[in-house]
Design a protein around this motif. Structure first.
Motif, PDB file in Angstrom:
ATOM      1  N   GLN A  13       0.841  -1.205   0.000  1.00  0.00           N
ATOM      2  CA  GLN A  13       0.000   0.000   0.000  1.00  0.00           C
ATOM      3  C   GLN A  13       0.874   1.252   0.000  1.00  0.00           C
ATOM      4  N   VAL A  14       1.872   1.263   0.864  1.00  0.00           N
ATOM      5  CA  VAL A  14       2.786   2.408   0.946  1.00  0.00           C
ATOM      6  C   VAL A  14       3.524   2.571  -0.380  1.00  0.00           C
ATOM      7  N   GLY A  19       4.429   5.635  -5.391  1.00  0.00           N
ATOM      8  CA  GLY A  19       4.406   5.712  -6.855  1.00  0.00           C
ATOM      9  C   GLY A  19       3.490   6.800  -7.377  1.00  0.00           C
ATOM     10  N   LYS A  20       2.524   7.184  -6.566  1.00  0.00           N
ATOM     11  CA  LYS A  20       1.607   8.261  -6.954  1.00  0.00           C
ATOM     12  C   LYS A  20       2.086   9.617  -6.456  1.00  0.00           C
ATOM     13  N   ASN A  24       5.054  11.354   3.079  1.00  0.00           N
ATOM     14  CA  ASN A  24       4.840  10.511   4.260  1.00  0.00           C
ATOM     15  C   ASN A  24       3.601  10.939   5.025  1.00  0.00           C
ATOM     16  N   ARG A  25       3.434  12.232   5.196  1.00  0.00           N
ATOM     17  CA  ARG A  25       2.271  12.750   5.928  1.00  0.00           C
ATOM     18  C   ARG A  25       0.975  12.375   5.226  1.00  0.00           C
ATOM     19  N   SER A  26       0.950  12.483   3.900  1.00  0.00           N
ATOM     20  CA  SER A  26      -0.255  12.133   3.143  1.00  0.00           C
ATOM     21  C   SER A  26      -0.545  10.637   3.209  1.00  0.00           C
ATOM     22  N   ILE A  27       0.509   9.831   3.148  1.00  0.00           N
ATOM     23  CA  ILE A  27       0.342   8.378   3.256  1.00  0.00           C
ATOM     24  C   ILE A  27      -0.217   8.041   4.634  1.00  0.00           C
ATOM     25  N   ALA A  43      11.239   2.685   4.614  1.00  0.00           N
ATOM     26  CA  ALA A  43      12.584   2.109   4.742  1.00  0.00           C
ATOM     27  C   ALA A  43      12.577   0.629   4.367  1.00  0.00           C
ATOM     28  N   GLN A  44      11.543  -0.099   4.781  1.00  0.00           N
ATOM     29  CA  GLN A  44      11.426  -1.521   4.444  1.00  0.00           C
ATOM     30  C   GLN A  44      11.250  -1.705   2.935  1.00  0.00           C
ATOM     31  N   VAL A  45      10.436  -0.869   2.326  1.00  0.00           N
ATOM     32  CA  VAL A  45      10.205  -0.937   0.876  1.00  0.00           C
ATOM     33  C   VAL A  45      11.519  -0.703   0.127  1.00  0.00           C
TER      34      VAL A  45
END
Length: 79
Positions: A13-14, A19-20, A24-27, A43-45
């Motif tokens: 999801q993140v 990609g869009k 971070n705040r919006s996510i 960081a994981q991604v």
């Protein structure tokens, strides 16, 4: 792109929101999670995809979305 399946459901999801172009705040707002949690997922991604930046992750997301869209035939309207 072969590393995308390594992502958890939340990381995916993140990844899609990265990609869009979401911040971070919006996510965090969109997924109803803390911004700190988003930073962890980002960081994981980056680690799982083997990229160094949000921009690179976003480009991978964009490329995979375009590849998927071109591979899936569009439904024809029944007439």
């Amino acid at each position: 792109m072969s590393r995308i399946p390594l992502l958890s459901a939340r990381e995916t999801q993140v990844f899609e929101l990265l990609g869009k172009g979401y911040s971070n705040r919006s996510i965090a707002r969109r997924l109803a999670i803390a911004e700190r949690t988003v930073k962890f997922h980002v960081a994981q991604v980056l680690s799982k995809l083997g990229v160094e930046s949000r921009l690179q992750a976003g480009l991978v997301a964009h490329s995979s979305r375009r590849l998927y869209q071109s591979a899936v035939p569009r439904r024809m309207d029944a007439r």
